[in-house]
Design a protein around this motif. Structure first.
Motif, short mmCIF file in Angstrom:
data_model
loop_
_atom_site.label_atom_id
_atom_site.label_comp_id
_atom_site.label_asym_id
_atom_site.label_seq_id
_atom_site.Cartn_x
_atom_site.Cartn_y
_atom_site.Cartn_z
N LEU A 13 -10.67 10.04 1.36
CA LEU A 13 -9.37 10.24 2.01
C LEU A 13 -9.49 9.98 3.51
O LEU A 13 -8.61 9.36 4.12
CB LEU A 13 -8.88 11.66 1.74
CG LEU A 13 -7.48 12.00 2.22
CD1 LEU A 13 -6.44 11.14 1.53
CD2 LEU A 13 -7.18 13.48 1.98
N SER A 14 -10.56 10.45 4.12
CA SER A 14 -10.79 10.19 5.54
C SER A 14 -10.96 8.71 5.81
O SER A 14 -10.51 8.19 6.84
CB SER A 14 -12.04 10.95 6.03
OG SER A 14 -11.89 12.34 5.86
N GLN A 15 -11.58 8.00 4.87
CA GLN A 15 -11.80 6.57 5.03
C GLN A 15 -10.49 5.79 4.99
O GLN A 15 -10.36 4.74 5.61
CB GLN A 15 -12.75 6.07 3.94
CG GLN A 15 -13.17 4.62 4.08
CD GLN A 15 -13.93 4.34 5.37
OE1 GLN A 15 -14.65 5.22 5.86
NE2 GLN A 15 -13.77 3.15 5.91
N LEU A 65 -4.94 1.96 -0.70
CA LEU A 65 -4.94 2.66 -1.98
C LEU A 65 -4.93 1.63 -3.10
O LEU A 65 -4.15 0.68 -3.07
CB LEU A 65 -3.72 3.58 -2.10
CG LEU A 65 -3.53 4.62 -0.99
CD1 LEU A 65 -2.21 5.35 -1.17
CD2 LEU A 65 -4.69 5.62 -0.98
N ALA A 66 -5.77 1.81 -4.09
CA ALA A 66 -5.85 0.86 -5.20
C ALA A 66 -4.70 1.12 -6.17
O ALA A 66 -4.90 1.47 -7.33
CB ALA A 66 -7.20 0.99 -5.90
N LEU A 67 -3.47 0.93 -5.67
CA LEU A 67 -2.27 1.17 -6.45
C LEU A 67 -1.36 -0.05 -6.40
O LEU A 67 -1.45 -0.87 -5.48
CB LEU A 67 -1.50 2.39 -5.88
CG LEU A 67 -2.25 3.70 -5.71
CD1 LEU A 67 -1.36 4.73 -5.02
CD2 LEU A 67 -2.72 4.24 -7.05
N ASP A 68 -0.49 -0.15 -7.39
CA ASP A 68 0.52 -1.21 -7.36
C ASP A 68 1.47 -0.95 -6.20
O ASP A 68 1.92 0.18 -5.97
CB ASP A 68 1.31 -1.25 -8.67
CG ASP A 68 0.44 -1.70 -9.85
OD1 ASP A 68 -0.55 -2.41 -9.59
OD2 ASP A 68 0.76 -1.33 -10.99
N PHE A 69 1.80 -2.00 -5.47
CA PHE A 69 2.65 -1.87 -4.28
C PHE A 69 3.70 -2.98 -4.29
O PHE A 69 3.39 -4.15 -4.49
CB PHE A 69 1.78 -1.99 -3.02
CG PHE A 69 2.56 -2.01 -1.74
CD1 PHE A 69 3.01 -0.83 -1.16
CD2 PHE A 69 2.85 -3.21 -1.11
CE1 PHE A 69 3.73 -0.85 0.03
CE2 PHE A 69 3.57 -3.24 0.08
CZ PHE A 69 4.01 -2.06 0.65
N LYS A 70 4.97 -2.56 -4.11
CA LYS A 70 6.06 -3.54 -4.04
C LYS A 70 6.96 -3.20 -2.86
O LYS A 70 7.12 -2.03 -2.50
CB LYS A 70 6.85 -3.55 -5.35
CG LYS A 70 6.07 -4.11 -6.53
CD LYS A 70 6.89 -4.10 -7.81
CE LYS A 70 6.06 -4.60 -8.99
NZ LYS A 70 6.79 -4.50 -10.27
N ARG A 71 7.57 -4.23 -2.32
CA ARG A 71 8.44 -4.07 -1.15
C ARG A 71 9.81 -4.64 -1.46
O ARG A 71 9.93 -5.72 -2.03
CB ARG A 71 7.83 -4.80 0.04
CG ARG A 71 8.70 -4.84 1.30
CD ARG A 71 7.96 -5.60 2.40
NE ARG A 71 8.72 -5.65 3.62
CZ ARG A 71 9.56 -6.63 3.95
NH1 ARG A 71 9.76 -7.63 3.10
NH2 ARG A 71 10.21 -6.61 5.10
N VAL A 72 10.85 -3.88 -1.09
CA VAL A 72 12.24 -4.34 -1.23
C VAL A 72 12.88 -4.30 0.15
O VAL A 72 12.88 -3.25 0.81
CB VAL A 72 13.04 -3.45 -2.21
CG1 VAL A 72 14.50 -3.91 -2.24
CG2 VAL A 72 12.44 -3.51 -3.59
N GLN A 73 13.40 -5.44 0.58
CA GLN A 73 14.12 -5.49 1.85
C GLN A 73 15.59 -5.13 1.58
O GLN A 73 16.29 -5.85 0.88
CB GLN A 73 14.03 -6.89 2.46
CG GLN A 73 14.77 -7.04 3.77
CD GLN A 73 14.17 -6.19 4.87
OE1 GLN A 73 12.96 -6.22 5.10
NE2 GLN A 73 15.00 -5.41 5.55
N PHE A 74 16.02 -3.99 2.09
CA PHE A 74 17.39 -3.54 1.85
C PHE A 74 18.35 -4.29 2.79
O PHE A 74 18.17 -4.28 4.01
CB PHE A 74 17.49 -2.03 2.05
CG PHE A 74 17.02 -1.24 0.87
CD1 PHE A 74 17.89 -0.45 0.15
CD2 PHE A 74 15.69 -1.29 0.46
CE1 PHE A 74 17.46 0.28 -0.96
CE2 PHE A 74 15.24 -0.58 -0.63
CZ PHE A 74 16.13 0.21 -1.34
N ILE A 204 -8.25 -4.97 5.06
CA ILE A 204 -8.19 -3.58 4.63
C ILE A 204 -8.73 -3.47 3.22
O ILE A 204 -8.33 -4.22 2.33
CB ILE A 204 -6.75 -3.04 4.69
CG1 ILE A 204 -6.25 -3.03 6.14
CG2 ILE A 204 -6.66 -1.64 4.10
CD1 ILE A 204 -4.83 -2.55 6.29
N SER A 205 -9.64 -2.54 3.01
CA SER A 205 -10.25 -2.34 1.69
C SER A 205 -9.52 -1.23 0.94
O SER A 205 -9.06 -0.26 1.53
CB SER A 205 -11.72 -1.97 1.83
OG SER A 205 -12.43 -2.95 2.55
N ALA A 206 -9.42 -1.40 -0.39
CA ALA A 206 -8.82 -0.36 -1.24
C ALA A 206 -9.85 0.75 -1.45
O ALA A 206 -10.96 0.49 -1.90
CB ALA A 206 -8.39 -0.96 -2.57
#
Length: 348
Positions: A13-15, A65-74, A204-206
């Motif tokens: 978490l610190s990393q 974070l090794a998670l799925d990530f999506k971006r929506v431009q509102f 950036i590393s996951a």
């Protein structure tokens, strides 16, 4: 979970903060509040003028974070179906039969960046309400579960700027924290110029996986809190409500008469924070304690998270706006004036 495994998770978490700092200069409090929100399992709203790297900060967190990530431009023309998905007509190639199939929208992810959320009308903003509260999406009578963990990290420009639609109070309350992003200081701005106008390219590393993050969220709820601190959190939240409103809603509660009464709240607040704010205060304070390697929260944890937890849950009146009194001013006064219990408070 063994003590060694817990230590390894906290080290990771610190990393995460170190990885984000590769591309974000300064903003340490903002990054800490973002991580607190993630650990507490809640959504987060960031506000600041354009150009303060709000989007970069959230996307950098997503990469760490090794998670799925999506971006929506509102945008003003964004539709609810652009977020949650829609049904499309398909044909079975064997039988020739036609049927509707639900096509999942970008909300089906671990981290959804809702960029400039207040640039779209309330109808589209409300498309996120069920997803944020229930962690599912209903369409055509069918409920679809969202991945776990699920977070909405939204950015918005100040409502004074052109082309913005203020978020409804009901949706604001779904955000665990409301974080303000301010301008960098002079030295930080020089470093930003140096980094962004040269050949520096930081990768950036996951660091944390979904399973590890869920384990950390479980640890947050295991952090202990003393009875005096619970009472203090409740008093702090209740002090944000005008006394006249409390008396009207709790006429049978004799204790209301003796509760803390702040003159600024009485004169400048229309509606105060609800019970959800108290839950958010405790969870966020527990998350901060865990990030510090402590398994018991203290008064400093509560007071650190209070502004980000409460500022979007306090609605000031026209009189306050006329004399430039903001929810942050109200919170600052309450933190100074609400009586602090003396023992046991200082947890190590």
């Amino acid at each position: 979970m063994s003590e060694q495994e817990i230590k390894q998770l906290l080290d990771k978490l610190s990393q995460v903060s170190v990885e984000i700092a590769k591309v974000i200069v300064g903003q340490q409090n903002v990054i800490e509040e973002l991580l607190i929100s993630i650990l507490a399992g809640g959504h987060c709203l960031l506000e600041g003028v354009p150009g303060l790297a709000k989007t970069l900060m959230v996307s950098s967190l997503g990469k760490s974070l090794a998670l799925d990530f999506k971006r929506v431009q509102f945008t003003p023309d964004l539709m609810p179906s652009d977020i949650i998905g829609t049904e499309i007509l398909e044909t079975d190639h064997d039988s020739g039969e036609r049927f509707f199939k639900f096509q999942q929208g970008p909300v089906f992810t671990h981290i959804l960046l809702a960029d400039e959320i207040n640039r779209t009308p309330p109808k589209t903003q409300a498309a996120l309400l069920e997803a944020m509260q229930e962690r599912c999406v209903s369409y055509a009578g069918t409920s679809y579960e969202l991945p776990k963990p699920f977070f909405v990290l939204a950015t918005q420009n100040p409502v004074e700027q052109a082309g913005t639609y203020p978020l409804p109070e009901a949706q604001l309350d779904r955000f665990l924290m409301f974080i303000r992003v301010s301008y960098p200081n002079e030295q930080q701005e020089i470093e930003i110029l140096q980094r962004t106008t040269g050949n520096i390219d930081s990768e950036i590393s996951a660091i944390l996986s979904a399973e590890e993050l869920i384990a950390l969220q479980g640890l947050v709820r295991s952090v202990t809190v003393s009875a005096p601190l619970l009472s203090y959190a409740a008093r702090l939240v209740r002090a944000t409500r005008p006394k006249a409103t409390q008396l009207a809603n709790n006429a049978s509660d004799a204790n209301t008469q003796s509760e803390f009464d702040c003159e600024s709240v009485r004169e400048h607040v229309r509606w105060g924070a609800g019970p959800r704010a108290g839950q958010a205060l405790i969870l966020c304070a527990k998350a901060r304690a865990l990030m510090s390697g402590r398994y018991a929260m203290n008064l400093a944890d509560l007071q650190f998270v209070a502004p980000a937890v409460l500022r979007h849950r306090i609605l000031v009146n026209f009189q306050a706006e006329a004399v430039n009194i903001s929810p942050d001013n109200i919170i600052e006064q309450l933190l100074q004036q609400v009586p602090v219990p003396t023992s046991p408070l200082q947890s190590t």
